[in-house]
Design a protein around this motif. Sequence first.
Motif, PDB file in Angstrom:
ATOM      1  N   ALA A   1      30.564  37.223  13.029  1.00 40.46           N
ATOM      2  CA  ALA A   1      29.516  36.209  13.153  1.00 40.46           C
ATOM      3  C   ALA A   1      28.247  36.784  12.541  1.00 40.46           C
ATOM      4  O   ALA A   1      28.145  37.996  12.306  1.00 40.46           O
ATOM      5  N   GLY A   2      27.300  35.932  12.292  1.00 40.99           N
ATOM      6  CA  GLY A   2      26.048  36.419  11.729  1.00 40.99           C
ATOM      7  C   GLY A   2      24.970  35.363  11.782  1.00 40.99           C
ATOM      8  O   GLY A   2      25.256  34.176  11.946  1.00 40.99           O
ATOM      9  N   VAL A   3      23.748  35.821  11.681  1.00 35.18           N
ATOM     10  CA  VAL A   3      22.607  34.896  11.666  1.00 35.18           C
ATOM     11  C   VAL A   3      21.637  35.322  10.567  1.00 35.18           C
ATOM     12  O   VAL A   3      21.552  36.500  10.220  1.00 35.18           O
ATOM     13  N   MET A   4      20.942  34.341  10.023  1.00 33.63           N
ATOM     14  CA  MET A   4      19.852  34.625   9.078  1.00 33.63           C
ATOM     15  C   MET A   4      18.548  34.476   9.852  1.00 33.63           C
ATOM     16  O   MET A   4      18.327  33.468  10.528  1.00 33.63           O
ATOM     17  N   ILE A   5      17.692  35.477   9.771  1.00 37.59           N
ATOM     18  CA  ILE A   5      16.426  35.456  10.499  1.00 37.59           C
ATOM     19  C   ILE A   5      15.272  35.543   9.507  1.00 37.59           C
ATOM     20  O   ILE A   5      15.275  36.387   8.608  1.00 37.59           O
TER      21      ILE A   5
ATOM     22  N   ASN B   1      18.933  29.857  29.594  1.00 38.68           N
ATOM     23  CA  ASN B   1      18.741  30.989  30.507  1.00 38.68           C
ATOM     24  C   ASN B   1      20.041  31.389  31.199  1.00 38.68           C
ATOM     25  O   ASN B   1      20.022  32.198  32.122  1.00 38.68           O
ATOM     26  N   MET B   2      21.127  30.840  30.756  1.00 37.75           N
ATOM     27  CA  MET B   2      22.455  31.220  31.231  1.00 37.75           C
ATOM     28  C   MET B   2      22.628  31.003  32.729  1.00 37.75           C
ATOM     29  O   MET B   2      23.416  31.668  33.371  1.00 37.75           O
ATOM     30  N   GLU B   3      21.855  30.067  33.308  1.00 38.72           N
ATOM     31  CA  GLU B   3      21.986  29.861  34.748  1.00 38.72           C
ATOM     32  C   GLU B   3      23.310  29.203  35.111  1.00 38.72           C
ATOM     33  O   GLU B   3      23.855  29.431  36.154  1.00 38.72           O
ATOM     34  N   TYR B   4      23.764  28.365  34.248  1.00 38.51           N
ATOM     35  CA  TYR B   4      25.069  27.771  34.514  1.00 38.51           C
ATOM     36  C   TYR B   4      25.717  27.317  33.213  1.00 38.51           C
ATOM     37  O   TYR B   4      25.057  27.104  32.207  1.00 38.51           O
ATOM     38  N   CYS B   5      26.991  27.197  33.279  1.00 37.69           N
ATOM     39  CA  CYS B   5      27.747  26.648  32.174  1.00 37.69           C
ATOM     40  C   CYS B   5      28.566  25.501  32.737  1.00 37.69           C
ATOM     41  O   CYS B   5      29.056  25.567  33.846  1.00 37.69           O
ATOM     42  N   LYS B   6      28.680  24.468  32.019  1.00 34.26           N
ATOM     43  CA  LYS B   6      29.534  23.379  32.498  1.00 34.26           C
ATOM     44  C   LYS B   6      30.214  22.690  31.323  1.00 34.26           C
ATOM     45  O   LYS B   6      29.706  22.702  30.211  1.00 34.26           O
ATOM     46  N   HIS B   7      31.317  22.098  31.599  1.00 34.19           N
ATOM     47  CA  HIS B   7      32.022  21.352  30.569  1.00 34.19           C
ATOM     48  C   HIS B   7      31.371  19.986  30.507  1.00 34.19           C
ATOM     49  O   HIS B   7      31.253  19.304  31.516  1.00 34.19           O
TER      50      HIS B   7
ATOM     51  N   LYS C   1      16.730  35.532  20.534  1.00 31.62           N
ATOM     52  CA  LYS C   1      17.931  36.316  20.847  1.00 31.62           C
ATOM     53  C   LYS C   1      19.089  35.917  19.948  1.00 31.62           C
ATOM     54  O   LYS C   1      19.266  34.742  19.629  1.00 31.62           O
ATOM     55  N   VAL C   2      19.883  36.919  19.592  1.00 24.77           N
ATOM     56  CA  VAL C   2      21.140  36.659  18.905  1.00 24.77           C
ATOM     57  C   VAL C   2      22.233  36.594  19.968  1.00 24.77           C
ATOM     58  O   VAL C   2      22.255  37.421  20.890  1.00 24.77           O
ATOM     59  N   TYR C   3      23.103  35.608  19.874  1.00 18.42           N
ATOM     60  CA  TYR C   3      24.160  35.419  20.868  1.00 18.42           C
ATOM     61  C   TYR C   3      25.524  35.804  20.294  1.00 18.42           C
ATOM     62  O   TYR C   3      25.862  35.402  19.172  1.00 18.42           O
ATOM     63  N   ALA C   4      26.285  36.552  21.057  1.00 16.31           N
ATOM     64  CA  ALA C   4      27.701  36.806  20.768  1.00 16.31           C
ATOM     65  C   ALA C   4      28.484  36.132  21.884  1.00 16.31           C
ATOM     66  O   ALA C   4      28.481  36.603  23.026  1.00 16.31           O
ATOM     67  N   ILE C   5      29.090  35.014  21.573  1.00 19.69           N
ATOM     68  CA  ILE C   5      29.730  34.179  22.593  1.00 19.69           C
ATOM     69  C   ILE C   5      31.249  34.202  22.421  1.00 19.69           C
ATOM     70  O   ILE C   5      31.760  33.916  21.339  1.00 19.69           O
TER      71      ILE C   5
ATOM     72  N   THR D   1      33.039  36.288  27.990  1.00 20.89           N
ATOM     73  CA  THR D   1      31.749  36.969  28.133  1.00 20.89           C
ATOM     74  C   THR D   1      30.775  36.556  27.036  1.00 20.89           C
ATOM     75  O   THR D   1      31.163  36.135  25.946  1.00 20.89           O
ATOM     76  N   VAL D   2      29.498  36.701  27.376  1.00 20.84           N
ATOM     77  CA  VAL D   2      28.424  36.395  26.425  1.00 20.84           C
ATOM     78  C   VAL D   2      27.490  37.600  26.367  1.00 20.84           C
ATOM     79  O   VAL D   2      27.115  38.152  27.398  1.00 20.84           O
ATOM     80  N   GLU D   3      27.150  38.014  25.162  1.00 17.87           N
ATOM     81  CA  GLU D   3      26.183  39.104  24.992  1.00 17.87           C
ATOM     82  C   GLU D   3      24.997  38.604  24.178  1.00 17.87           C
ATOM     83  O   GLU D   3      25.152  37.729  23.312  1.00 17.87           O
ATOM     84  N   THR D   4      23.830  39.152  24.487  1.00 20.69           N
ATOM     85  CA  THR D   4      22.634  38.765  23.738  1.00 20.69           C
ATOM     86  C   THR D   4      21.922  40.009  23.218  1.00 20.69           C
ATOM     87  O   THR D   4      21.973  41.077  23.834  1.00 20.69           O
ATOM     88  N   LEU D   5      21.279  39.838  22.087  1.00 20.88           N
ATOM     89  CA  LEU D   5      20.516  40.916  21.457  1.00 20.88           C
ATOM     90  C   LEU D   5      19.119  40.386  21.150  1.00 20.88           C
ATOM     91  O   LEU D   5      18.967  39.435  20.372  1.00 20.88           O
TER      92      LEU D   5
END
Lengths: 172, 174
Positions: free
Chosen positions: B84-88, A79-85, B140-144, B157-161
């Motif tokens: 990047a890519g994912v198989m669904i 849920n992206m509430e936090y990130c940590k190493h 969700k697909v993640y672009a990290i 940044t992180v994006e989700t689809l």
Amino acid sequence: MINFRKPAVLIVMLGLLLGSAALFYFQRQEMPAWKWNVESHRLPAGQLEFGSAAVDGKIYLIGGTRPAPLIALIDLTPNMEYCKHLQIFRLRFTTLPSPLLGKLFILPGGSVLRPVTINGNLKKKSECSRLMREPGFCARLPHYRNRNPLSNLSRITGISTRLAARTGILEA
Amino acid sequence: MNTVERYDPERNMWEPVAPLVFPGNHLTAFSDGSRIFALGGRVYQNTPHEIVVRNYDAIQIYDPETNQWRLSPIKMPRGKSGHAGVMISNRFIIVYGGEEYATAVGETHIFDTATNSWQNGPTLNIPRHGLGDGIFFNGKVYAIAGSPRYGLGATDTVETLTVDIAALELLFRR
């Protein structure tokens, strides 16, 4: 034969035409809502050329080329509430994709970037003892490989790299 | 290189299998359970004055039964690498981000392995390449992370689809 001069036939035909157009229109309208959303929570630092996989409700990012010291493994809550190493390694892995075998990450090959290591030295011991299991569990690849051909990466960036043939296995 | 190796966890051994049709790096690969699809990638071509990057638009398909790679007659919408890519659902391949010559891209394309056809998807807010392997997680697909510019660089940044599989099926039924 259809008599197009009869009003009823024309009305039915017109209705079918309008119905098809409406169906097409509304189906097309479903997709514009489909968009990428920028999450409000960010990673602790930018990263590039890493391996990643989701297991047990967490997303793991493994290796990468930036920053220094390298974040080798990040626990990113769903849920992206936090990130940590979770752990920080001084090894620089430009990892290949990290397929999963149950809870095991398989890390084949990759590269180690030299300039940013402490004192310029690579710590081979920690390579296997911390990130990977004992050498006996790691099969060597027949060829050294990573995402970047060694000579070209060096020519483009001036970075000296060492390609790895060892297969890393990391348990989630 | 175009070599391909297969890992057997039981024997803890790598063994060579048939090579790719095209050599390259920065490509993505996916499995639908019976075949492997390798999409895009790049090669470096040395000239006397510079290194030219050539991106592939090829789809290479591996059949483990025959141990052979073949080229799909269908190509990617554009040559691309570092994506990047994912198989669904063992059917749809969603490919996003990547690098074309001298620029990072944010476009998303969906390939339906059942109909061998492409559809355009939404564009990433931040173009990026080198964004790790694709992640499909909790619908969700993640672009990290990755680099928003050509070559080295990094975003945090992180994006989700959010993916609606029924909508995808509908998209390719038209």
